[in-house]
Write a protein that holds these residues in place. Sequence first.
Motif, PDB file in Angstrom:
ATOM      1  N   ALA A 160       0.836  -1.203   0.000  1.00  0.00           N
ATOM      2  CA  ALA A 160       0.000   0.000   0.000  1.00  0.00           C
ATOM      3  C   ALA A 160       0.870   1.252   0.000  1.00  0.00           C
ATOM      4  CB  ALA A 160      -0.922  -0.017   1.214  1.00  0.00           C
ATOM      5  N   HIS A 161       1.941   1.245   0.806  1.00  0.00           N
ATOM      6  CA  HIS A 161       2.858   2.385   0.836  1.00  0.00           C
ATOM      7  C   HIS A 161       3.560   2.545  -0.505  1.00  0.00           C
ATOM      8  CE1 HIS A 161       3.583   3.948   5.115  1.00  0.00           C
ATOM      9  NE2 HIS A 161       2.411   3.330   5.105  1.00  0.00           N
ATOM     10  N   ARG A 162       3.938   1.434  -1.100  1.00  0.00           N
ATOM     11  CA  ARG A 162       4.629   1.509  -2.390  1.00  0.00           C
ATOM     12  C   ARG A 162       3.715   2.124  -3.451  1.00  0.00           C
ATOM     13  NH1 ARG A 162       6.587  -3.244  -2.099  1.00  0.00           N
ATOM     14  NH2 ARG A 162       8.670  -2.641  -1.392  1.00  0.00           N
ATOM     15  N   LEU A 163       2.445   1.747  -3.444  1.00  0.00           N
ATOM     16  CA  LEU A 163       1.480   2.304  -4.394  1.00  0.00           C
ATOM     17  C   LEU A 163       1.397   3.817  -4.263  1.00  0.00           C
ATOM     18  CD1 LEU A 163      -0.915   1.454  -6.427  1.00  0.00           C
ATOM     19  CD2 LEU A 163      -2.394   1.819  -4.445  1.00  0.00           C
ATOM     20  N   LEU A 164       1.324   4.318  -3.009  1.00  0.00           N
ATOM     21  CA  LEU A 164       1.248   5.755  -2.786  1.00  0.00           C
ATOM     22  C   LEU A 164       2.550   6.449  -3.156  1.00  0.00           C
ATOM     23  CD1 LEU A 164      -0.673   6.012   0.611  1.00  0.00           C
ATOM     24  CD2 LEU A 164      -1.441   6.855  -1.594  1.00  0.00           C
ATOM     25  N   GLU A 165       3.658   5.848  -2.755  1.00  0.00           N
ATOM     26  CA  GLU A 165       4.952   6.492  -2.984  1.00  0.00           C
ATOM     27  C   GLU A 165       5.253   6.632  -4.468  1.00  0.00           C
ATOM     28  OE1 GLU A 165       9.090   6.615  -0.592  1.00  0.00           O
ATOM     29  OE2 GLU A 165       8.107   4.676  -0.744  1.00  0.00           O
ATOM     30  N   GLU A 166       4.803   5.677  -5.257  1.00  0.00           N
ATOM     31  CA  GLU A 166       5.034   5.711  -6.703  1.00  0.00           C
ATOM     32  C   GLU A 166       3.929   6.474  -7.430  1.00  0.00           C
ATOM     33  OE1 GLU A 166       5.458   1.602  -7.769  1.00  0.00           O
ATOM     34  OE2 GLU A 166       7.377   1.394  -6.705  1.00  0.00           O
ATOM     35  N   ARG A 167       3.027   7.070  -6.660  1.00  0.00           N
ATOM     36  CA  ARG A 167       1.936   7.901  -7.192  1.00  0.00           C
ATOM     37  C   ARG A 167       1.122   7.164  -8.245  1.00  0.00           C
ATOM     38  NH1 ARG A 167       2.388  12.699  -4.839  1.00  0.00           N
ATOM     39  NH2 ARG A 167       4.441  13.481  -4.223  1.00  0.00           N
ATOM     40  N   ARG A 168       0.835   5.890  -7.955  1.00  0.00           N
ATOM     41  CA  ARG A 168       0.006   5.096  -8.853  1.00  0.00           C
ATOM     42  C   ARG A 168      -1.438   4.996  -8.377  1.00  0.00           C
ATOM     43  NH1 ARG A 168       1.267   0.030  -8.437  1.00  0.00           N
ATOM     44  NH2 ARG A 168       2.902   0.126  -6.854  1.00  0.00           N
ATOM     45  N   SER A 169      -1.735   5.605  -7.244  1.00  0.00           N
ATOM     46  CA  SER A 169      -3.068   5.449  -6.670  1.00  0.00           C
ATOM     47  C   SER A 169      -4.005   6.563  -7.116  1.00  0.00           C
ATOM     48  CB  SER A 169      -2.984   5.447  -5.141  1.00  0.00           C
ATOM     49  OG  SER A 169      -2.520   6.698  -4.670  1.00  0.00           O
ATOM     50  N   THR A 170      -5.281   6.260  -7.098  1.00  0.00           N
ATOM     51  CA  THR A 170      -6.338   7.260  -7.229  1.00  0.00           C
ATOM     52  C   THR A 170      -7.309   7.018  -6.095  1.00  0.00           C
ATOM     53  OG1 THR A 170      -7.629   5.830  -8.700  1.00  0.00           O
ATOM     54  CG2 THR A 170      -6.158   7.399  -9.757  1.00  0.00           C
ATOM     55  N   GLY A 171      -7.770   8.073  -5.449  1.00  0.00           N
ATOM     56  CA  GLY A 171      -8.688   7.883  -4.353  1.00  0.00           C
ATOM     57  C   GLY A 171      -8.014   7.364  -3.090  1.00  0.00           C
ATOM     58  N   LYS A 172      -8.779   6.694  -2.242  1.00  0.00           N
ATOM     59  CA  LYS A 172      -8.329   6.286  -0.920  1.00  0.00           C
ATOM     60  C   LYS A 172      -7.757   4.874  -0.921  1.00  0.00           C
ATOM     61  CE  LYS A 172      -7.841   6.884   3.507  1.00  0.00           C
ATOM     62  NZ  LYS A 172      -6.893   7.899   4.002  1.00  0.00           N
ATOM     63  N   VAL A 173      -6.622   4.711  -0.280  1.00  0.00           N
ATOM     64  CA  VAL A 173      -5.990   3.413  -0.096  1.00  0.00           C
ATOM     65  C   VAL A 173      -6.238   2.962   1.340  1.00  0.00           C
ATOM     66  CG1 VAL A 173      -3.823   2.129  -0.136  1.00  0.00           C
ATOM     67  CG2 VAL A 173      -4.242   3.921  -1.831  1.00  0.00           C
ATOM     68  N   VAL A 174      -6.697   1.716   1.516  1.00  0.00           N
ATOM     69  CA  VAL A 174      -7.034   1.232   2.853  1.00  0.00           C
ATOM     70  C   VAL A 174      -6.400  -0.126   3.112  1.00  0.00           C
ATOM     71  CG1 VAL A 174      -9.234   2.477   2.932  1.00  0.00           C
ATOM     72  CG2 VAL A 174      -9.185   0.146   2.065  1.00  0.00           C
ATOM     73  N   LEU A 175      -6.223  -0.408   4.409  1.00  0.00           N
ATOM     74  CA  LEU A 175      -5.790  -1.724   4.883  1.00  0.00           C
ATOM     75  C   LEU A 175      -6.992  -2.426   5.499  1.00  0.00           C
ATOM     76  CD1 LEU A 175      -2.426  -0.778   6.657  1.00  0.00           C
ATOM     77  CD2 LEU A 175      -2.755  -1.603   4.314  1.00  0.00           C
ATOM     78  N   ILE A 176      -7.100  -3.731   5.236  1.00  0.00           N
ATOM     79  CA  ILE A 176      -8.199  -4.538   5.775  1.00  0.00           C
ATOM     80  C   ILE A 176      -7.613  -5.586   6.716  1.00  0.00           C
ATOM     81  CG2 ILE A 176     -10.195  -5.953   5.224  1.00  0.00           C
ATOM     82  CD1 ILE A 176     -10.353  -3.114   4.106  1.00  0.00           C
ATOM     83  N   PRO A 177      -7.672  -5.367   8.022  1.00  0.00           N
ATOM     84  CA  PRO A 177      -7.115  -6.358   8.966  1.00  0.00           C
ATOM     85  C   PRO A 177      -7.865  -7.691   8.894  1.00  0.00           C
ATOM     86  CG  PRO A 177      -7.407  -4.215  10.026  1.00  0.00           C
ATOM     87  CD  PRO A 177      -8.117  -4.144   8.701  1.00  0.00           C
TER      88      PRO A 177
END
Length: 326
Positions: free
Chosen positions: A309-326
């Motif tokens: 999830a962090h890698r997706l954000l850091e590489e600016r590949r995300s759109t919208g909200k990124v979430v973790l599902i425990p």
Amino acid sequence: MRAIQLNRFGGPDVLDVVEMPKPEPQTGEVLIRVHAAGVNFFEVLMRGDRYAVTPQLPMVLGVEAAGTVEALGQGVDERLLGKRVAAPIFASKRPFGGYAEYVTIDANLVVPLPETLSFEDATALMVQGLTAFHLPRQSPPAGKSVLVTAAAGGVGSLLIQLAKRQGASTVIAVAGSRAKLDLGLSLGADAAVDYSASDWPARVREAAGGAGVDIVYDIVGGSMTAASLQALAPGGELVFAALGRYAIGASDLEAVINRNQSLRGFALLPLLSTDGLRTSLSELFHLAGGGQLAVKQGGRYPLDQANEAHRLLEERRSTGKVVLIP
């Protein structure tokens, strides 16, 4: 319980899955079984020690979560037990810990969720939603042209819609790919400009009628700030809404003075009393749960894939909200 702990600074792989004791709610607190935990770009900066403040390690990242109330501390209303709630951890006395299966938080901070609102969407409406909610209130866009940077991100995608609701005459979305630009337009932006083009500030000025935009909501910072100033009209206002460092120099400030422009800071937490926080979140939850505000999800990851999830954000590949599902 499982949690994601940061023991040292570095790349995404420094996020460790650890076993920790399940927390017990103290007097006035509730224990929440986390169903979704929000991931924010400033946490990426913290992980790499690139944030404005160096956090003390070890720590469990995560400042927002949503889930069900599983246990109550002494003095808490029994009617909260089993309720679906949002946990704005960032506003509590222990402002981290969301990347985990359970969190405790002051009972007076939790906000009930409408049945029509998912746990994942609730996380998008806390840090990012409140930022997008309060920016137009601090710098009102009614009758003005505005520029939204990172327009396909968690804040930007909501800010486009809320600025239009507040009466902005023109909303220009800036993003880095065709798909992200199309998303901005689908959310109500009047024009969209790709910031990978070297002349993107000139394209923004053209889209705004030639002189530039009246307001820039800068939620990126870095080199984007100086470039955004080139898209700002004389007498316009740039709002610093990015959590991080800004790359502007003396020549940029001189140009601001010569063009009668304004620089305005924006910090979310000082704007939020307990009652104000709950009221703002309730309004956002009502809008989203009623279909009047679109929440864009950018990725769902199991808790033990927080590094991805962090890698997706850091590489600016995300759109919208990124979430973790425990």
